[in-house]
Every structure is written in structure tokens, then in C-alpha cells.
Design an enzyme around this catalytic site. Structure first.
Site, PDB file in Angstrom:
ATOM      1  N   GLU A  57      22.920 -49.633  -6.036  1.00  0.00           N
ATOM      2  CA  GLU A  57      21.887 -50.300  -6.079  1.00  0.00           C
ATOM      3  C   GLU A  57      21.283 -50.515  -4.748  1.00  0.00           C
ATOM      4  O   GLU A  57      22.003 -51.320  -3.902  1.00  0.00           O
ATOM      5  CB  GLU A  57      21.680 -51.569  -6.920  1.00  0.00           C
ATOM      6  CG  GLU A  57      21.698 -51.383  -8.367  1.00  0.00           C
ATOM      7  CD  GLU A  57      21.782 -52.906  -8.934  1.00  0.00           C
ATOM      8  OE1 GLU A  57      21.511 -53.624  -8.202  1.00  0.00           O
ATOM      9  OE2 GLU A  57      22.140 -52.794 -10.275  1.00  0.00           O
ATOM     10  N   ASP A  68      17.272 -64.324  -5.733  1.00  0.00           N
ATOM     11  CA  ASP A  68      18.783 -64.099  -5.027  1.00  0.00           C
ATOM     12  C   ASP A  68      19.359 -65.342  -4.975  1.00  0.00           C
ATOM     13  O   ASP A  68      18.742 -66.223  -4.578  1.00  0.00           O
ATOM     14  CB  ASP A  68      18.443 -63.336  -3.923  1.00  0.00           C
ATOM     15  CG  ASP A  68      17.681 -61.878  -3.990  1.00  0.00           C
ATOM     16  OD1 ASP A  68      17.849 -61.427  -5.166  1.00  0.00           O
ATOM     17  OD2 ASP A  68      17.076 -61.522  -3.000  1.00  0.00           O
TER      18      ASP A  68
END
Length: 270
Positions: A57, A68
Site C-alpha cells: 500500500e 491516521d
């Protein structure tokens, strides 16, 4: 429910088929482009390939990364300060492909909109990318991306969470191709000691409505955790722990990747 045409076979399907034939899960590793700088991030991603990571990824750093955790947020902030651009992510994808790896891009939707949805899909496919993970895009709002992914033969990986209603989960799974990203804990990403007990139930909910592969992320940092998730998921997704390892240097990154690759092959015997 959003109507989705599935005119193309999954680009990632052969990866999961091969792993399944070997009675194991796929190891899916995330790193952001540009951390600690662009060349070093590309070297780190190719190191993942060489160390047993099945799918890479490639993260697009974004200035407002609402999902995040602190480790990835710090890394993406550093990358942005260093001047990283979306085209650097495409170059990283190309380098991974040349190294024999399989790359998908993970990005918030705003950078794709700024680049141009069809142009991004075209350039991602040209770089050898196989798909796109879009954590803040839901299928109901993804008409442009659904069309572009068909045009350029890219997989589209949407997220489901324990909070997803049955209707939302079914619509998300139907719109996805390649795999479905199951967020195993609520909230932001990050390595943690205990893997969420909600994850097996969430995977089961997806499996009840589709045979699409399911990748579980948000928290894995050890071989034992990878082995635990590999018992019920098709893919084990690791992000924050790899970023932390990269901070310590490429040898540590290679070592951790090797440990995780062993974990997805071990099952609960780890």
C-alpha cells in the site's frame, strides 16, 4: 444501494488465489511516499517486496489525515514538509512494479480530485498500480471513481467498520473489487497490543454477503498478531508498525516484514 458494473476481473484476485492455495493469508504492508524522503521511501517499499510482502500500500501524504494514527501522521507530515507530490507516489508504484511487487495506492480523496479522477486512474494504471484504497470515500459518492476504475482496470478497495449498518456493508462490498478493507477497531489507525475482538465478527459479516477477499488492518505489529488474524482473514494489513521500523532503519524494516510474513503462514501456532 449503489448500482455497480463489474465488467473486469480483479487485478489482485490472483494474489489472494495464490495465497489461498498455499493455505495462508496475504501480507499487505503500508508505507507513505516521501518518508523519510522520496528515494528512501521507494527503497523501503522495494525492501517490503523483497522481504515477503505480497501487496504494498503506497500512501499519498495528505495535510488533513483524519483517520491516521500518530505514527503515520508524523511520517506524512515530514513527507509533506519535504515537498512530496502525488507524482512521487506514482513513481514509487512504478518502482515496486519493476521490482516484481504488486502495488495499490492508499489515499484520501481530495488529492485525487485535485489531480483529476480519470487522469489519476490512467496514470496509476500506467505505472503498474493494481488498485486504490479510499478510506474517506463511500460508494454512494464514488461515481467518478467507479467509472474510472472500470475504464482503467483498477481494483477499488472500500472500507467497512464494526459500525457499518447491514445495508451500508452490503453496498460497500458490492462496490469493492480486489478486496474489502476491514477496519478492526474504531477510530484512527495505529499499532496496539491487543487486536480488536470485533474483527472476526466484521469479517464474518462480509463473508455472509460475498466471497470477496477481506483484509484486516488497524493495529498489527507482531508475528503472533499476524498469525491470529490470518486464521480468519484473507489479508493481514500492517502500517504503523512498518513506519516505526523504517524509522529505525532498513534492516529493522526487513526483519519485521520477514517476521510478519512468517506469521501469515503460521496461523495460531505462532
Amino acid at each position: 444501494m449503489v448500482a455497480v458494473e463489474q465488467s473486469e476481473a480483479s487485478r489482485l484476485g490472483p494474489v489472494f488465489d495464490s495465497c489461498r492455495a498455499n493455505n495462508r493469508a496475504a501480507l499487505i504492508g503500508y508505507l507513505p511516499t516521501g518518508y523519510p524522503d522520496v528515494p528512501a521511501s521507494v527503497a523501503a517499499m522495494t525492501a517490503l517486496v523483497e522481504s515477503g510482502c505480497d501487496i504494498i500500500e503506497v500512501g499519498v501524504p495528505y495535510s488533513d489525515p483524519g483517520m491516521d494514527g500518530p505514527t503515520i501522521a508524523r511520517a506524512t507530515e515530514a513527507a509533506l514538509r519535504g515537498g512530496v507530490r502525488v507524482r512521487d507516489t506514482l513513481a514509487a508504484v512504478e518502482a515496486i512494479s519493476i521490482a516484481g511487487g504488486r502495488a495499490v495506492v492508499m489515499t484520501y480523496w481530495n488529492p485525487v480530485l485535485r489531480y483529476g479522477v480519470d487522469a489519476f486512474a490512467r496514470d496509476l494504471a500506467a505505472a503498474g498500480g493494481l488498485g486504490l484504497i479510499t478510506p474517506d470515500l463511500i460508494p454512494d459518492e464514488a461515481q467518478q471513481w467507479l467509472a474510472a476504475s472500470e475504464e482503467h482496470r483498477l481494483d477499488r478497495i472500500f472500507l467497512v467498520a464494526p459500525s457499518s449498518t447491514p445495508e451500508r456493508l452490503a453496498a460497500t462490498v458490492e462496490a469493492s473489487r480486489g478486496f474489502v478493507y476491514a477496519a478492526s477497531t474504531m477510530g484512527v489507525t495505529g499499532a496496539r497490543d491487543a487486536v480488536s475482538q470485533a474483527a472476526p465478527e466484521l469479517v464474518g459479516r462480509v463473508k455472509a454477503v460475498s466471497d470477496i477477499p477481506v483484509g484486516v488492518g488497524l493495529g498489527v505489529r507482531s508475528r503472533a498478531q499476524a498469525a491470529q488474524i490470518a486464521q480468519y482473514a484473507d489479508g493481514v494489513i500492517v502500517g504503523s508498525a512498518l513506519v516505526t521500523a523504517l524509522t529505525e532503519g532498513l534492516p529493522r524494516l526487513r526483519a519485521l516484514t520477514g517476521e510478519l510474513a512468517a506469521g501469515v503462514r503460521l496461523g495460531m501456532s505462532a
